[in-house]
Design a protein around this motif. Structure first.
Motif, PDB file in Angstrom:
ATOM      1  N   GLN A  69      24.443  22.023  96.831  1.00 15.63           N
ATOM      2  CA  GLN A  69      23.155  22.545  96.387  1.00 15.63           C
ATOM      3  C   GLN A  69      22.982  23.968  96.882  1.00 15.63           C
ATOM      4  N   LYS A  70      22.446  24.829  96.035  1.00 23.31           N
ATOM      5  CA  LYS A  70      22.235  26.223  96.417  1.00 23.31           C
ATOM      6  C   LYS A  70      20.954  26.337  97.242  1.00 23.31           C
ATOM      7  N   GLU A  71      21.084  26.951  98.405  1.00 15.82           N
ATOM      8  CA  GLU A  71      19.954  27.079  99.334  1.00 15.82           C
ATOM      9  C   GLU A  71      18.951  28.109  98.820  1.00 15.82           C
ATOM     10  N   ARG A  72      17.672  27.792  98.962  1.00 13.11           N
ATOM     11  CA  ARG A  72      16.613  28.682  98.482  1.00 13.11           C
ATOM     12  C   ARG A  72      15.999  29.549  99.573  1.00 13.11           C
ATOM     13  N   ARG A  73      16.181  29.148 100.841  1.00 12.69           N
ATOM     14  CA  ARG A  73      15.485  29.828 101.934  1.00 12.69           C
ATOM     15  C   ARG A  73      16.455  30.539 102.873  1.00 12.69           C
ATOM     16  N   PRO A  74      15.982  31.639 103.510  1.00 16.37           N
ATOM     17  CA  PRO A  74      16.796  32.326 104.521  1.00 16.37           C
ATOM     18  C   PRO A  74      17.023  31.400 105.707  1.00 16.37           C
ATOM     19  N   PRO A  75      18.049  31.604 106.535  1.00 18.54           N
ATOM     20  CA  PRO A  75      18.993  32.732 106.444  1.00 18.54           C
ATOM     21  C   PRO A  75      20.169  32.487 105.518  1.00 18.54           C
ATOM     22  N   ARG A  76      20.241  31.301 104.893  1.00 22.38           N
ATOM     23  CA  ARG A  76      21.393  31.000 104.038  1.00 22.38           C
ATOM     24  C   ARG A  76      21.012  30.993 102.562  1.00 22.38           C
ATOM     25  N   GLN A  77      20.039  31.795 102.224  1.00 24.26           N
ATOM     26  CA  GLN A  77      19.539  31.869 100.855  1.00 24.26           C
ATOM     27  C   GLN A  77      20.659  32.241  99.883  1.00 24.26           C
ATOM     28  N   ASN A  78      20.687  31.532  98.742  1.00 21.10           N
ATOM     29  CA  ASN A  78      21.671  31.739  97.670  1.00 21.10           C
ATOM     30  C   ASN A  78      23.089  31.315  98.045  1.00 21.10           C
ATOM     31  N   CYS A  79      23.241  30.610  99.147  1.00 21.85           N
ATOM     32  CA  CYS A  79      24.547  30.072  99.524  1.00 21.85           C
ATOM     33  C   CYS A  79      24.671  28.635  99.024  1.00 21.85           C
ATOM     34  N   TRP A  80      25.820  28.287  98.477  1.00 23.44           N
ATOM     35  CA  TRP A  80      26.094  26.897  98.156  1.00 23.44           C
ATOM     36  C   TRP A  80      26.377  26.148  99.448  1.00 23.44           C
ATOM     37  N   LEU A  81      25.688  25.021  99.644  1.00 24.44           N
ATOM     38  CA  LEU A  81      25.852  24.206 100.846  1.00 24.44           C
ATOM     39  C   LEU A  81      26.130  22.756 100.461  1.00 24.44           C
ATOM     40  N   VAL A  82      26.758  22.038 101.368  1.00 24.92           N
ATOM     41  CA  VAL A  82      27.038  20.622 101.128  1.00 24.92           C
ATOM     42  C   VAL A  82      25.766  19.817 101.362  1.00 24.92           C
ATOM     43  N   HIS A  83      25.266  19.218 100.288  1.00 27.39           N
ATOM     44  CA  HIS A  83      24.058  18.403 100.373  1.00 27.39           C
ATOM     45  C   HIS A  83      24.392  16.974 100.763  1.00 27.39           C
ATOM     46  N   GLU A  84      25.556  16.500 100.298  1.00 29.70           N
ATOM     47  CA  GLU A  84      25.940  15.111 100.544  1.00 29.70           C
ATOM     48  C   GLU A  84      27.438  14.950 100.266  1.00 29.70           C
TER      49      GLU A  84
END
Length: 206
Positions: free
Chosen positions: A178-193
């Protein structure tokens, strides 16, 4: 101490200090890895991921080149980075592969695994997840369609991989990013599950 010797020592010291300063940033590397050694939680903005020796500090990598999230990474690249790190979990130090996964985990994913890296290491020892750690190989089997963002979350995408564990047994896993919406990792793809395919099917009611 005579004047000439003092001047010689001064210039040696000045040269050493200058050699560790480039531009406006001071590069301070440490020689050993500790559990608290982290330079940052996200990489800086870069046009290219090709790093030279002077980019290491600025790119958000620790002294052993452990990856951190960056908006420049696509979802498939993150799955690839995490799985390649897990294949060599003890390189360059113990649980380095798990640390890469932790770096790319979303806040909700981290919370569900105990909220700390130490708790995540404990979780990763379970029989299912541990089949990805120090495995023999992995293969990307399918890539899901990009799921548009909503008012409450960023874009999402799933990836199904097949893992052959250290004993030669195969198991499928579903990675949801899922793409993060908030800083500090805003607009980064992260592992949601990350679930075994069987567990993912049960969760979805299949």
């Amino acid at each position: 101490m005579n004047v000439m010797l003092r001047l010689a020592l001064y210039f040696i010291f000045a040269f050493q200090v200058h050699s560790f300063n480039t531009g406006s940033r001071v590069k301070t590397f440490v020689g050993t890895k500790t559990s608290s050694t982290r330079l940052c939680d996200v990489e800086g903005p870069y046009e290219s991921n090709r790093l030279n020796e002077f980019d290491i500090f600025d790119a958000g990598l620790d002294e052993h080149f452990i990856l951190f999230p960056s908006p420049s990474y696509e979802g498939a690249e993150i799955v690839d980075a995490c799985m390649e790190a897990l294949l060599y979990n003890e390189n360059p130090y113990q649980n380095a592969g798990l640390e890469v996964c932790w770096n790319f985990a979303s806040d909700s994913c981290r919370a569900s695994k105990g909220g700390s890296f130490e708790a995540f290491v404990g979780f990763a020892s379970n029989p299912v997840f541990s089949s990805m750690v120090n495995a023999l190989s992995w293969t990307l089997k399918s890539t899901g369609n990009l799921i548009p963002k909503t008012n409450t979350r960023g874009e999402m995408q799933t990836f199904v991989i097949e893992v052959e564990n250290s004993k030669g047994r195969k198991r499928d896993f579903v990675w949801t990013l899922q793409k993060e919406r908030r800083p500090p990792r805003q607009n980064c793809w992260l592992v949601h599950e990350c679930l075994s395919r069987r567990a993912a099917a049960c969760q979805q009611g299949f």
